[in-house]
Design an enzyme around this catalytic site. Structure first.
Site, PDB file in Angstrom:
ATOM      1  N   LYS A  49       0.841  -1.209   0.000  1.00  0.00           N
ATOM      2  CA  LYS A  49       0.000   0.000   0.000  1.00  0.00           C
ATOM      3  C   LYS A  49       0.865   1.245   0.000  1.00  0.00           C
ATOM      4  CE  LYS A  49      -1.729   1.808   4.041  1.00  0.00           C
ATOM      5  NZ  LYS A  49      -1.542   3.262   4.143  1.00  0.00           N
ATOM      6  N   ASN A  50       1.825   1.280   0.930  1.00  0.00           N
ATOM      7  CA  ASN A  50       2.598   2.515   1.116  1.00  0.00           C
ATOM      8  C   ASN A  50       3.521   2.813  -0.047  1.00  0.00           C
ATOM      9  OD1 ASN A  50       1.311   2.865   3.488  1.00  0.00           O
ATOM     10  ND2 ASN A  50       3.054   2.395   4.821  1.00  0.00           N
TER      11      ASN A  50
ATOM     12  N   ARG B 104       0.798  14.185  13.200  1.00  0.00           N
ATOM     13  CA  ARG B 104       1.244  13.989  11.808  1.00  0.00           C
ATOM     14  C   ARG B 104       1.378  15.309  11.060  1.00  0.00           C
ATOM     15  NH1 ARG B 104      -1.215   8.342   9.529  1.00  0.00           N
ATOM     16  NH2 ARG B 104       0.700   8.305   8.379  1.00  0.00           N
TER      17      ARG B 104
ATOM     18  N   ASP C 210       4.179   0.375  11.986  1.00  0.00           N
ATOM     19  CA  ASP C 210       3.002  -0.280  11.397  1.00  0.00           C
ATOM     20  C   ASP C 210       2.851  -1.738  11.836  1.00  0.00           C
ATOM     21  OD1 ASP C 210       2.325   2.047  10.121  1.00  0.00           O
ATOM     22  OD2 ASP C 210       2.954   1.406   8.123  1.00  0.00           O
TER      23      ASP C 210
ATOM     24  N   ARG D 105      -8.928  -0.234   4.120  1.00  0.00           N
ATOM     25  CA  ARG D 105      -8.035   0.781   3.537  1.00  0.00           C
ATOM     26  C   ARG D 105      -6.708   0.179   3.098  1.00  0.00           C
ATOM     27  NH1 ARG D 105      -6.152   4.830   7.452  1.00  0.00           N
ATOM     28  NH2 ARG D 105      -4.659   4.886   5.775  1.00  0.00           N
TER      29      ARG D 105
END
Ligand code: UD1
Length: 418
Positions: free
Chosen positions: A22-23, A121, A305, A397
């Site tokens: 994903k990232n 963030r 993560d 997601r």
């Protein structure tokens, strides 16, 4: 599709293949904006964040097509340089279009990301870096406006912290800047190496891949390219943790175990045995899980993560351990839900003292964020009875067919609409 119902107590066995990261995929999609014409990205995960990024690109005028795990992005006819709040609010990573847009078009207008539930963030490093490259930045009406009508100019940028997003935004800005840009204290996550590979395939000149100093020599224009996304090390780590927490034996393929070295080291210390191949890892856990301290750090440190999934494992370890979160503030929200399943956890600031318990109990819990949600499903797999994890949109997601892949490994999981 809003809850996952987990019936605990079944050791997972078998094989599972992870999707592309994903990232990485989200940034590769943004990189396609840098060149006119059609770029092709393979091994793209089918997750909702990719869908949101596709909407961001389409909003800018790009044409996005999907055939299985292959995405084609034609950025030949970009009609807008503005990304609205509706999209940025859905996915903070949309901010990564800032660098490529200002680099290619000399202007970008991107909504400011709102507060995020895993800490503040901030985006100051993205902004300062772009300013050093000569962009003029203004904040108005909730938007960041970046302009560089004469183009960007190479600069020497030192990041305060190896931020993944800031490194990526600056890389994508620097590839079309005039002259040389050096990014020091750059993040070294494997997904950044993947972005470097795609940019180089597009014609960029970048030295230092995988190191904390990236040297970029700007070029006048880039060309579309074809690139395959690196395997998702976090999805892989999540399945390895699922096998470990249930006392099973699972082979996870489609990723490079070298990208998960610290996690595998910690899982070995916790009593798991591993067999590693170039694109796979097999994990087995027979005896009790042993307590192991971990502290999250930028790559190659323990990934933030994977912190929640590791904490779920430690919740049933044979003793106490300390888990320290150094990357994000406020990333222990799922621990409160885990406590509702019988875990014994004390949080003080960015440290969690986890005292292992003999068993967790199934309970209704709410997924607070992407990784926390996945960790609650893992806890449910090891718990006695039934666990209902709600707010599954967080998990969707970033995990492709999470419940389906777990079911193939023998887990008692099913999705249910509320
Ligand atoms: C990315 C990943 C996320 C992962 C994180 C750290 C994506 C889409 N997300 O997020 O899954 O957990 O890397 O590996 O790739 N910071 C600042 N100022 C800035 C930028 C960051 O203070 O300008 C701080 C953040 O608040 C945070 C820390 O730096 O505390 C790390 O953030 P960063 O590495 O930028 O993470 P993201 O790119 O947002």
């Amino acid at each position: 599709m809003s809850s996952i119902i987990v019936t605990g107590g079944r050791p997972l066995t078998g094989s599972v293949r992870v999707a592309g990261a994903k990232n990485s995929a989200l940034k590769l999609m943004a990189a396609a904006l840098l060149a006119p014409g059609e770029s092709v990205i393979r091994n793209v995960p089918e997750i909702s964040d990719v869908q949101v990024m596709a909407e961001v690109l389409e909003h800018l005028g790009a044409r996005v097509g999907r055939d299985g795990d292959v995405l084609s992005i034609d950025a030949g006819d970009i009609t807008s340089v503005e990304t609205p709040y509706e999209l940025v609010a859905q996915m903070r990573a949309s901010i990564v279009v800032l660098g490529p847009l200002v680099a290619r078009f000399g202007r970008a207008r991107v909504a400011m990301p709102g507060g995020c539930n895993i800490g503040s963030r901030k985006i100051d490093m993205h902004v300062h870096g772009l300013e050093q490259l000569g962009a003029h930045i203004e904040f108005e009406h909730g938007y960041i406006e970046a302009s560089a009508p004469e183009g960007l100019t190479g600069a020497h940028v030192i990041l305060d912290f190896p931020s993944v997003g800031a490194t990526e935004n600056l890389l994508m800005a620097a590839v079309l800047a005039s002259g040389v840009t050096t990014i020091e204290n750059a993040a070294r996550e494997p997904e950044i190496g993947d972005l470097v590979d795609m940019l180089v395939a597009m014609g960029a000149s970048i030295v230092g891949r995988g190191s904390s100093t990236l040297k970029v020599t700007g070029v006048d224009a880039l060309a579309p390219a074809e690139h395959a996304t690196v395997g998702d090390r976090i999805e892989a780590g999540t399945f390895l943790a699922a096998a470990a927490i249930t006392g099973g034996e699972v082979t996870v393929s489609g990723f490079d175990p070298a990208h998960l070295e610290m996690v595998i080291t910690k899982m070995r210390q916790a009593g798991c045995t591993f067999e590693l191949g170039p694109d796979r890892a097999t994990v087995r856990r027979e005896g009790a899980l042993r307590p192991v301290d971990v502290a999250t750090l930028p790559f190659p440190g323990f990934p933030t993560d994977m912190q929640a999934q590791f904490m779920a494992m430690m919740a049933i370890a044979d003793g106490a351990c300390l888990i320290t979160e150094n990357v994000f503030e406020n990333r222990f929200m799922f621990a409160d839900e885990l406590k509702r399943m019988g875990a014994d956890i004390d949080i003080e600031g960015h440290r969690a003292l986890v005292r292992g318990v003999a068993k967790l109990e199934g309970a209704p819990v709410r997924s607070p964020d992407l990784r926390g949600g996945a960790a609650l499903v893992l806890a449910g797999l090891a718990a006695e009875g039934e666990t209902r994890v709600t707010d599954v949109h967080h998990i969707v997601r970033g995990y492709e067919d999470f419940a389906g892949k777990l079911a193939v490994l023998g887990a008692g999981v099913r999705m249910e609409d509320d």
